[in-house]
Design an enzyme around this catalytic site. Sequence first.
Site, mmCIF file in Angstrom:
data_model
loop_
_atom_site.group_PDB
_atom_site.id
_atom_site.type_symbol
_atom_site.label_atom_id
_atom_site.label_comp_id
_atom_site.label_asym_id
_atom_site.label_seq_id
_atom_site.Cartn_x
_atom_site.Cartn_y
_atom_site.Cartn_z
ATOM 1 N N LYS A 1 -16.236 2.937 8.932
ATOM 2 C CA LYS A 1 -15.833 1.368 8.948
ATOM 3 C C LYS A 1 -16.612 0.583 10.030
ATOM 4 C CE LYS A 1 -11.627 -1.526 8.841
ATOM 5 N NZ LYS A 1 -9.869 -1.243 8.898
ATOM 6 N N GLU B 1 -7.383 2.807 1.449
ATOM 7 C CA GLU B 1 -7.846 3.228 3.010
ATOM 8 C C GLU B 1 -7.169 4.070 3.508
ATOM 9 O OE1 GLU B 1 -8.903 0.649 7.019
ATOM 10 O OE2 GLU B 1 -7.457 -0.157 5.391
ATOM 11 N N CYS C 1 -11.590 -2.451 4.258
ATOM 12 C CA CYS C 1 -10.454 -3.267 4.572
ATOM 13 C C CYS C 1 -10.938 -4.620 5.357
ATOM 14 C CB CYS C 1 -9.418 -2.585 5.277
ATOM 15 S SG CYS C 1 -7.772 -3.539 5.282
#
Length: 258
Positions: free
Chosen positions: A110, A44, A144
């Site tokens: 995300k 990431e 994540c």
Amino acid sequence: MIPKLKIALVQSPLYWEDPLGNRVMFQEKIASIPDDVDLIVLPEMFTTGFTMEPQNIAHPEGDATIAWMQRLAKQKKAALVGSIVYHEDNRYFNRLFFVFSDGDVKTYDKKHTFSLAGEDLVYEAGTQKLFVDYKGFKICPMICYDLRFPVWSRNVEEYDALIYVANWPKPRISAWDTLLKARAIENLAYTIGVNRIGLDDLEHEYPGHSAVYDALGKQLAYSDEEEILYVTLDKNHIETTRNKLRFLEDRDQFTLLG
């Protein structure tokens, strides 16, 4: 012929808010990857570290990194995937880029921005999952904190593999280990997690623990050191497991409302 996919997981420290420095560093690492690798996975925010000050990153750096990924993908004849800080329409995104070996690009923003660090106040959250068809595999890449939300990851689309790219810190690394394995088991899918390693400029420590699990939760790869991991996914494993253990047919039905 039943498809197989060889993946390289690049577990590395990152230079803080230094896109050029990180591109040079990763280019050297990627150059060492064998030519038979199909997919290269980076962490990431691999050009900056997990910064909450994206204004420190010059706006053209995002497109410079995409062009860099396209060039390397063509050179290596392999796809690259990882997320970066990206500026668009006066907003910032933690945006994942899946770059095919021919230079084609697909993106994912995300969904679950990390509120504990204030990421939700700085970066625009995504709203759509991404599915990539690549060399006989249907892949769902995420970022994540998405790992903590099983409904978002739930396999209602018959994907073969989940990929999580991350900056996951040491104090909560046991959650990372446990949830990667859980996502594999509950979704009957390969689950790949690529985390960074080392200290960032905010003194957060990242211990790696990049890993790959098969559809039954068996660990196929793992490391807590700076290195590149290799693993081969086999489509026959997915088909055989799902034909024998038809758990996905009994999954709860639901609709995501937002």
